[in-house]
Design a protein around this motif. Structure first.
Motif, short mmCIF file in Angstrom:
data_model
loop_
_atom_site.label_atom_id
_atom_site.label_comp_id
_atom_site.label_asym_id
_atom_site.label_seq_id
_atom_site.Cartn_x
_atom_site.Cartn_y
_atom_site.Cartn_z
N HIS A 177 -11.66 -1.95 9.84
CA HIS A 177 -10.81 -3.01 10.12
C HIS A 177 -9.37 -2.35 10.77
O HIS A 177 -9.38 -1.04 10.86
N VAL A 178 -8.88 -3.08 11.51
CA VAL A 178 -7.69 -2.72 12.30
C VAL A 178 -6.39 -3.70 11.80
O VAL A 178 -6.82 -4.70 11.68
N GLY A 179 -5.30 -3.10 12.01
CA GLY A 179 -4.24 -3.97 11.66
C GLY A 179 -2.81 -3.12 11.43
O GLY A 179 -2.89 -1.97 11.34
N LYS A 180 -1.77 -4.06 11.24
CA LYS A 180 -0.32 -3.26 11.01
C LYS A 180 -0.32 -3.10 9.45
O LYS A 180 -0.38 -3.94 8.78
N VAL A 181 0.07 -1.76 9.12
CA VAL A 181 0.38 -1.32 7.56
C VAL A 181 1.51 -0.77 7.56
O VAL A 181 2.29 -0.11 8.57
N ILE A 182 1.75 -0.23 6.38
CA ILE A 182 3.08 0.42 6.13
C ILE A 182 2.46 2.06 5.66
O ILE A 182 1.72 2.32 4.87
N VAL A 183 3.07 2.83 6.57
CA VAL A 183 2.75 4.39 6.23
C VAL A 183 3.99 4.92 5.56
O VAL A 183 5.04 4.89 5.95
N GLY A 184 3.82 5.71 4.64
CA GLY A 184 4.86 6.57 3.91
C GLY A 184 4.47 7.49 3.15
O GLY A 184 3.26 7.42 2.67
N ASN A 185 5.23 8.52 2.86
CA ASN A 185 5.11 9.49 1.85
C ASN A 185 5.88 9.27 0.50
O ASN A 185 6.83 9.36 0.31
N VAL A 186 4.81 8.40 -0.26
CA VAL A 186 5.59 7.97 -1.49
C VAL A 186 4.74 8.57 -2.76
O VAL A 186 5.08 8.29 -3.89
N GLY A 187 4.06 9.46 -2.49
CA GLY A 187 3.59 10.33 -3.76
C GLY A 187 2.41 9.73 -4.49
O GLY A 187 2.43 10.34 -5.82
N ILE A 188 1.63 8.99 -4.12
CA ILE A 188 0.77 8.28 -4.83
C ILE A 188 -0.57 8.40 -4.02
O ILE A 188 -1.69 7.92 -4.52
N GLY A 189 -0.88 9.37 -3.11
CA GLY A 189 -2.14 9.55 -2.80
C GLY A 189 -2.35 10.92 -2.14
O GLY A 189 -1.69 11.89 -2.68
N LEU A 190 -3.37 11.27 -1.50
CA LEU A 190 -3.76 12.45 -0.80
C LEU A 190 -2.99 12.78 0.43
O LEU A 190 -2.10 12.05 0.83
N SER A 191 -3.41 13.66 1.17
CA SER A 191 -2.68 13.89 2.54
C SER A 191 -1.35 14.18 2.55
O SER A 191 -0.53 13.58 3.16
N ASN A 192 -0.61 15.18 1.67
CA ASN A 192 0.68 15.37 1.39
C ASN A 192 1.50 13.95 1.17
O ASN A 192 2.36 13.82 1.44
N ASN A 193 0.62 13.36 0.08
CA ASN A 193 1.36 12.26 -0.60
C ASN A 193 1.36 11.35 0.49
O ASN A 193 2.25 10.23 0.22
N GLY A 228 8.88 4.68 4.63
CA GLY A 228 7.75 4.17 5.23
C GLY A 228 7.86 3.51 6.66
O GLY A 228 8.96 3.01 6.96
N GLU A 229 6.93 3.24 7.21
CA GLU A 229 7.10 2.71 8.79
C GLU A 229 5.83 2.15 9.12
O GLU A 229 4.79 2.19 8.54
N ARG A 230 5.90 0.87 9.77
CA ARG A 230 4.92 0.03 10.27
C ARG A 230 4.28 0.55 11.25
O ARG A 230 4.72 1.12 12.35
N ARG A 231 2.75 0.98 11.29
CA ARG A 231 1.76 1.39 12.29
C ARG A 231 0.63 0.43 12.24
O ARG A 231 0.25 -0.02 11.26
N LYS A 232 -0.16 0.37 13.39
CA LYS A 232 -1.12 -0.01 13.46
C LYS A 232 -2.29 0.78 13.64
O LYS A 232 -2.10 1.93 14.40
N LEU A 233 -3.21 0.92 12.70
CA LEU A 233 -4.12 1.77 12.37
C LEU A 233 -5.50 1.34 12.06
O LEU A 233 -5.70 0.06 12.05
N ALA A 234 -6.58 2.15 12.13
CA ALA A 234 -7.92 1.72 11.91
C ALA A 234 -8.25 2.33 10.59
O ALA A 234 -7.81 3.13 10.18
N LEU A 235 -8.78 1.27 9.68
CA LEU A 235 -8.83 1.36 8.27
C LEU A 235 -10.48 1.46 7.84
O LEU A 235 -11.29 0.71 8.30
N PHE A 236 -10.48 2.57 7.02
CA PHE A 236 -12.15 2.89 7.21
C PHE A 236 -12.40 3.31 5.43
O PHE A 236 -11.72 4.20 4.83
N THR A 288 0.67 7.71 1.98
CA THR A 288 0.01 6.56 1.60
C THR A 288 -0.04 5.47 2.71
O THR A 288 0.86 5.35 3.44
N VAL A 289 -0.94 4.49 2.66
CA VAL A 289 -1.09 3.40 3.52
C VAL A 289 -1.52 2.16 3.06
O VAL A 289 -2.41 2.13 2.34
N MET A 290 -0.71 1.39 3.15
CA MET A 290 -0.68 0.11 2.39
C MET A 290 -0.37 -1.32 3.24
O MET A 290 0.37 -1.17 4.13
N GLY A 291 -1.12 -2.26 2.77
CA GLY A 291 -1.10 -3.67 3.56
C GLY A 291 -2.12 -4.55 3.57
O GLY A 291 -3.25 -3.95 3.03
#
Length: 317
Positions: free
Chosen positions: A224-240, A116-124, A242-245
């Motif tokens: 909303h926007v903010g810093k989240v954790i982005v990682g391929n942890v196998g529990i979501g769509l889009s090639n697994n 996982g890595e910290r990224r600033k994203l727009a969340l929809f 996941t964005v959490m925070g």
């Protein structure tokens, strides 16, 4: 005479002439994952070759195609495609149980994404309103058909503005913007995608839902926007992916607040300030979000609902 392959930490297994490593391991009782049935169409049987790489047959066309996409190093092979021509081969299975999906196999840039890595994203977040009455009054296959049509509207708008759908749940979905852009562009894209959905849904209602099903749909959108954790942890769509925070929870709460605020599109003031060309706002409001201590400042950039929405009882907890 069979050759032998040492599965590190497990057992040494014989490989008969013509057998793949996968076939040999399964014959020896190793619970070797092969989701596609050993046809070279997935990566679940892959192994890390520790010794004797020169004793393996060259990569097949299936392996080369997957490697181009996954960027695997040369010492990662598909067991279902690899045959052994001599002794001295030692391998390690990379997927050993359902929770051990991704293994750090080298120091490549891609492997850091596993953690996982910290990224600033727009969340929809978006949810379909008044869908339950349609389900109640319609045939099951009609419901599925309309659900596909509506989600196609969502998907087309989101992908047009470089968003990525992370997961779907019931009659709603969650997407992110900014994986390939700066946060200001991400916020702009999220808003444009939301406004396009509102416009396209209005056309869909007028040209399809009213004449053929005597029904219309509305949606609620929260951004909303903010810093989240982005990682391929196998529990979501889009090639697994996941964005959490915490900001994800805020965006979800804003979508839910569209009912209370009687407006189809609610965006946080923080995200609204990033917009280079902000749309017309019906006003600024402060709302109390569940689990958030202070009142949150938001903008209303959608429209009041045409259909009266049912009141949701406050959570007793």
């Amino acid at each position: 005479m069979p050759c032998y392959v040492n599965f590190k930490g497990e057992k040494v297994v014989p490989v008969e002439e013509g057998q793949t490593i996968l076939q040999a391991s399964l014959a020896a009782g190793i619970p070797h994952y092969h989701a596609c049935g050993g046809k070279g169409q997935c990566t679940t049987c892959r192994v890390l070759v520790l010794e004797g790489q020169e004793q393996l047959t060259p990569p097949t066309s299936y392996e080369r195609a997957i490697k181009n996409v996954k960027k695997f190093p040369d010492n990662v092979r598909l067991a279902c495609q690899s045959r052994v021509s001599g002794d001295g081969v030692e391998v390690q299975r990379l997927i050993k149980d359902e929770t051990d999906r991704y293994i750090l196999i080298n120091d490549s840039e891609d492997s850091t994404r596993v953690m996982g890595e910290r990224r600033k994203l727009a969340l929809f977040f978006i949810d379909i309103r008044n869908f339950t009455p349609f389900i109640e009054a319609s045939l099951p296959f009609d419901v599925i058909h309309i659900m596909r049509r509506i989600f196609a509207i969502f998907r087309n708008a989101i992908t047009q503005y470089d968003g990525v759908i992370i997961e779907t749940a019931g009659d709603g979905l969650y997407a992110v913007f900014g994986l390939n852009s700066k946060i200001k562009q991400a916020a702009e894209s999220a808003v444009l995608a939301g406004l396009k959905i509102l416009a396209d849904l209005r056309i869909f209602n007028n040209t399809y839902m009213r004449p053929y099903f005597n029904h219309t749909f509305e949606v609620g959108i929260g951004v909303h926007v903010g810093k989240v954790i982005v990682g391929n942890v196998g529990i979501g769509l889009s090639n697994n992916l996941t964005v959490m925070g915490y900001p994800v929870n805020i965006a979800a709460r804003l979508q839910a607040a569209t009912r209370e605020l009687d407006n189809s599109f609610v965006i946080s003031e923080l995200a609204f300030r990033l917009l280079k060309n902000p749309p017309y706002s019906m006003g600024c409001s402060y709302i109390n979000l569940k689990g958030v201590s202070a009142a949150y400042e938001v903008r209303l950039i959608g429209k009041p609902y045409e259909i009266e929405l049912p009141t949701i009882a406050p959570d007793a907890t």
